[in-house]
Design a protein around this motif. Structure first.
Motif, PDB file in Angstrom:
ATOM      1  N   ASP A  80      -5.981  -3.796  11.141  1.00 35.41           N
ATOM      2  CA  ASP A  80      -5.438  -3.448  12.455  1.00 35.41           C
ATOM      3  C   ASP A  80      -3.954  -3.185  12.231  1.00 35.41           C
ATOM      4  OD1 ASP A  80      -4.200  -3.471  14.982  1.00 35.41           O
ATOM      5  OD2 ASP A  80      -5.700  -4.844  15.801  1.00 35.41           O
ATOM      6  N   MET A  81      -3.593  -1.918  12.057  1.00 34.81           N
ATOM      7  CA  MET A  81      -2.224  -1.551  11.679  1.00 34.81           C
ATOM      8  C   MET A  81      -1.195  -2.040  12.694  1.00 34.81           C
ATOM      9  SD  MET A  81      -2.246  -0.184   8.727  1.00 34.81           S
ATOM     10  CE  MET A  81      -0.617   0.531   8.669  1.00 34.81           C
ATOM     11  N   TYR A  82      -1.490  -1.894  13.981  1.00 35.77           N
ATOM     12  CA  TYR A  82      -0.552  -2.354  15.003  1.00 35.77           C
ATOM     13  C   TYR A  82      -0.256  -3.835  14.810  1.00 35.77           C
ATOM     14  CZ  TYR A  82       1.092  -4.362  19.338  1.00 35.77           C
ATOM     15  OH  TYR A  82       1.806  -5.092  20.256  1.00 35.77           O
ATOM     16  N   SER A  83      -1.311  -4.635  14.716  1.00 33.08           N
ATOM     17  CA  SER A  83      -1.147  -6.073  14.616  1.00 33.08           C
ATOM     18  C   SER A  83      -0.532  -6.479  13.277  1.00 33.08           C
ATOM     19  CB  SER A  83      -2.503  -6.762  14.800  1.00 33.08           C
ATOM     20  OG  SER A  83      -2.369  -8.161  14.690  1.00 33.08           O
ATOM     21  N   LEU A  84      -0.955  -5.852  12.198  1.00 29.13           N
ATOM     22  CA  LEU A  84      -0.424  -6.197  10.877  1.00 29.13           C
ATOM     23  C   LEU A  84       1.078  -5.929  10.801  1.00 29.13           C
ATOM     24  CD1 LEU A  84      -1.330  -7.171   8.019  1.00 29.13           C
ATOM     25  CD2 LEU A  84      -1.392  -4.763   7.393  1.00 29.13           C
ATOM     26  N   SER A 106      -2.329 -10.322   1.885  1.00 23.95           N
ATOM     27  CA  SER A 106      -1.679 -10.868   3.081  1.00 23.95           C
ATOM     28  C   SER A 106      -0.389 -10.125   3.357  1.00 23.95           C
ATOM     29  CB  SER A 106      -1.387 -12.365   2.897  1.00 23.95           C
ATOM     30  OG  SER A 106      -0.345 -12.548   1.946  1.00 23.95           O
ATOM     31  N   LYS A 107       0.017 -10.164   4.600  1.00 22.76           N
ATOM     32  CA  LYS A 107       1.294  -9.558   5.012  1.00 22.76           C
ATOM     33  C   LYS A 107       2.440 -10.169   4.215  1.00 22.76           C
ATOM     34  CE  LYS A 107       4.223  -7.489   7.928  1.00 22.76           C
ATOM     35  NZ  LYS A 107       4.590  -6.108   7.733  1.00 22.76           N
ATOM     36  N   GLU A 108       2.404 -11.497   4.039  1.00 21.59           N
ATOM     37  CA  GLU A 108       3.463 -12.178   3.294  1.00 21.59           C
ATOM     38  C   GLU A 108       3.521 -11.698   1.846  1.00 21.59           C
ATOM     39  OE1 GLU A 108       2.234 -14.386   6.785  1.00 21.59           O
ATOM     40  OE2 GLU A 108       1.044 -13.786   5.056  1.00 21.59           O
ATOM     41  N   ASN A 109       2.368 -11.618   1.185  1.00 25.99           N
ATOM     42  CA  ASN A 109       2.348 -11.171  -0.207  1.00 25.99           C
ATOM     43  C   ASN A 109       2.724  -9.700  -0.333  1.00 25.99           C
ATOM     44  OD1 ASN A 109       1.829 -13.619  -1.399  1.00 25.99           O
ATOM     45  ND2 ASN A 109      -0.384 -13.334  -1.452  1.00 25.99           N
ATOM     46  N   GLN A 110       2.374  -8.914   0.652  1.00 34.82           N
ATOM     47  CA  GLN A 110       2.770  -7.504   0.638  1.00 34.82           C
ATOM     48  C   GLN A 110       4.295  -7.398   0.667  1.00 34.82           C
ATOM     49  OE1 GLN A 110       0.743  -5.156   3.588  1.00 34.82           O
ATOM     50  NE2 GLN A 110       1.796  -3.284   3.040  1.00 34.82           N
ATOM     51  N   GLU A 111       4.934  -8.197   1.504  1.00 33.48           N
ATOM     52  CA  GLU A 111       6.400  -8.188   1.579  1.00 33.48           C
ATOM     53  C   GLU A 111       7.026  -8.664   0.264  1.00 33.48           C
ATOM     54  OE1 GLU A 111       8.243  -6.853   3.949  1.00 33.48           O
ATOM     55  OE2 GLU A 111       6.531  -6.394   5.231  1.00 33.48           O
ATOM     56  N   ILE A 117       8.111  -5.325  -6.732  1.00 33.81           N
ATOM     57  CA  ILE A 117       7.672  -4.025  -7.270  1.00 33.81           C
ATOM     58  C   ILE A 117       7.988  -2.975  -6.197  1.00 33.81           C
ATOM     59  CG2 ILE A 117       5.791  -2.698  -8.329  1.00 33.81           C
ATOM     60  CD1 ILE A 117       4.247  -5.358  -8.653  1.00 33.81           C
ATOM     61  N   PRO A 118       9.229  -2.533  -6.107  1.00 31.95           N
ATOM     62  CA  PRO A 118       9.646  -1.635  -5.016  1.00 31.95           C
ATOM     63  C   PRO A 118       8.784  -0.379  -4.860  1.00 31.95           C
ATOM     64  CG  PRO A 118      11.556  -2.436  -6.203  1.00 31.95           C
ATOM     65  CD  PRO A 118      10.353  -2.904  -6.972  1.00 31.95           C
ATOM     66  N   LYS A 119       8.204   0.132  -5.926  1.00 36.01           N
ATOM     67  CA  LYS A 119       7.397   1.348  -5.787  1.00 36.01           C
ATOM     68  C   LYS A 119       6.118   1.110  -4.979  1.00 36.01           C
ATOM     69  CE  LYS A 119       6.381   0.818 -10.635  1.00 36.01           C
ATOM     70  NZ  LYS A 119       6.453   1.450 -11.931  1.00 36.01           N
ATOM     71  N   LEU A 120       5.738  -0.159  -4.797  1.00 39.15           N
ATOM     72  CA  LEU A 120       4.585  -0.430  -3.926  1.00 39.15           C
ATOM     73  C   LEU A 120       4.900  -0.104  -2.472  1.00 39.15           C
ATOM     74  CD1 LEU A 120       2.953  -3.618  -5.431  1.00 39.15           C
ATOM     75  CD2 LEU A 120       1.919  -1.357  -5.177  1.00 39.15           C
ATOM     76  N   GLU A 121       6.173  -0.187  -2.111  1.00 43.19           N
ATOM     77  CA  GLU A 121       6.558   0.218  -0.757  1.00 43.19           C
ATOM     78  C   GLU A 121       6.252   1.706  -0.570  1.00 43.19           C
ATOM     79  OE1 GLU A 121       9.850  -1.206   2.414  1.00 43.19           O
ATOM     80  OE2 GLU A 121      10.474  -1.096   0.321  1.00 43.19           O
ATOM     81  N   ARG A 122       6.505   2.500  -1.593  1.00 48.95           N
ATOM     82  CA  ARG A 122       6.170   3.935  -1.556  1.00 48.95           C
ATOM     83  C   ARG A 122       4.657   4.120  -1.421  1.00 48.95           C
ATOM     84  NH1 ARG A 122       4.760   8.187  -5.130  1.00 48.95           N
ATOM     85  NH2 ARG A 122       5.561  10.162  -4.352  1.00 48.95           N
ATOM     86  N   PHE A 123       3.888   3.336  -2.190  1.00 52.19           N
ATOM     87  CA  PHE A 123       2.427   3.430  -2.125  1.00 52.19           C
ATOM     88  C   PHE A 123       1.928   3.187  -0.708  1.00 52.19           C
ATOM     89  CE2 PHE A 123      -1.627   1.063  -2.182  1.00 52.19           C
ATOM     90  CZ  PHE A 123      -2.459   2.093  -2.584  1.00 52.19           C
ATOM     91  N   PHE A 124       2.387   2.099  -0.096  1.00 55.01           N
ATOM     92  CA  PHE A 124       1.909   1.780   1.257  1.00 55.01           C
ATOM     93  C   PHE A 124       2.460   2.751   2.299  1.00 55.01           C
ATOM     94  CE2 PHE A 124       0.681  -2.194  -0.804  1.00 55.01           C
ATOM     95  CZ  PHE A 124      -0.617  -2.299  -0.327  1.00 55.01           C
ATOM     96  N   ARG A 125       3.623   3.325   2.057  1.00 50.78           N
ATOM     97  CA  ARG A 125       4.122   4.375   2.951  1.00 50.78           C
ATOM     98  C   ARG A 125       3.194   5.586   2.888  1.00 50.78           C
ATOM     99  NH1 ARG A 125       6.577   8.879   1.813  1.00 50.78           N
ATOM    100  NH2 ARG A 125       7.365   8.196  -0.197  1.00 50.78           N
ATOM    101  N   ILE A 126       2.773   5.957   1.688  1.00 48.57           N
ATOM    102  CA  ILE A 126       1.846   7.086   1.530  1.00 48.57           C
ATOM    103  C   ILE A 126       0.536   6.797   2.245  1.00 48.57           C
ATOM    104  CG2 ILE A 126       0.455   8.376  -0.150  1.00 48.57           C
ATOM    105  CD1 ILE A 126       2.882   8.067  -2.096  1.00 48.57           C
ATOM    106  N   LEU A 127       0.010   5.573   2.091  1.00 49.79           N
ATOM    107  CA  LEU A 127      -1.236   5.213   2.803  1.00 49.79           C
ATOM    108  C   LEU A 127      -1.059   5.313   4.309  1.00 49.79           C
ATOM    109  CD1 LEU A 127      -2.756   2.080   1.001  1.00 49.79           C
ATOM    110  CD2 LEU A 127      -3.380   4.475   0.745  1.00 49.79           C
ATOM    111  N   THR A 128       0.084   4.820   4.802  1.00 50.64           N
ATOM    112  CA  THR A 128       0.351   4.859   6.243  1.00 50.64           C
ATOM    113  C   THR A 128       0.474   6.295   6.735  1.00 50.64           C
ATOM    114  OG1 THR A 128       1.437   2.715   6.109  1.00 50.64           O
ATOM    115  CG2 THR A 128       1.903   4.040   8.057  1.00 50.64           C
TER     116      THR A 128
END
Length: 191
Positions: A80-84, A106-111, A117-128
């Motif tokens: 649930d993207m809104y809630s997450l 988890s949201k905490e582990n993602q943060e 691993i800063p490039k994971l932020e790029r990965f999740f931006r691409i998914l979003t």
């Protein structure tokens, strides 16, 4: 290489050490069919990656009618993207339709991973971004395509689900009643 690492490798390259760190931050669990992973009104604490099985996200309106938003099979992410993102109660249910093995992030582990691993932020931006494009296309399809055309797109996107998912859920996904869907499908088969 695990399916989740293959999914990530489509967009970014992780070193072996980064892969190990990423894998240390996820939890892999098996869930039986009909398990509700998230209820409407709860805060979504995880992104779910499907290693095997089938999930769906849906909501229920005031008339107790289900509206299927998404299906997720092997290789797909769901949540649930809104809630997450907001960490506020959402309005989606997430249900396991077929016994599943899921990787939970988890949201905490993602943060934490964003920092380590800063490039994971790029990965999740691409998914979003990809999710936004798909949702916009689906909205436009619902406004401009016939039910038959929406069903044909569903069949193209999810060819393996047609025999595995209840027909009423497919009808809900394409925005028609089960009765209309049954008549439409019968008409298509008689061509």
């Amino acid at each position: 290489m695990s399916l989740i690492l293959q999914n990530i490798a489509k967009h970014i390259a992780l070193t072996t050490a980064e892969q190990e760190l990423f894998l240390s931050k996820i939890e892999v669990h098996h869930f039986d069919a009909k398990t509700i992973l998230l209820h409407s009104g709860e805060v979504c604490k995880y992104s779910y990656f499907v290693n095997s099985g089938i999930l769906r996200s849906f909501n229920i309106n005031d008339n107790i009618v289900e509206h299927v938003l998404n299906f997720a099979c092997a290789g797909y992410w769901i949540g649930d993207m809104y809630s997450l993102i907001t960490q506020k109660p959402g309005n989606l249910f997430i249900e396991v339709l077929e016994d599943a093995e899921l990787a939970l992030l988890s949201k905490e582990n993602q943060e934490i991973l964003y920092t380590e691993i800063p490039k994971l932020e790029r990965f999740f931006r691409i998914l979003t971004e990809n999710s936004l494009v798909v949702n916009q296309e689906r909205l436009m399809d619902n406004l401009s395509l016939s039910a038959e055309e929406r069903f044909e797109k569903f069949c193209s996107k999810y060819p393996t689900l047609i025999q595995k998912v209840p027909q009423k859920q497919i009808a809900s996904y394409i925005g028609v009643t089960p009765e209309f869907f049954s008549k439409m499908k019968s008409k298509i088969l008689h061509r």
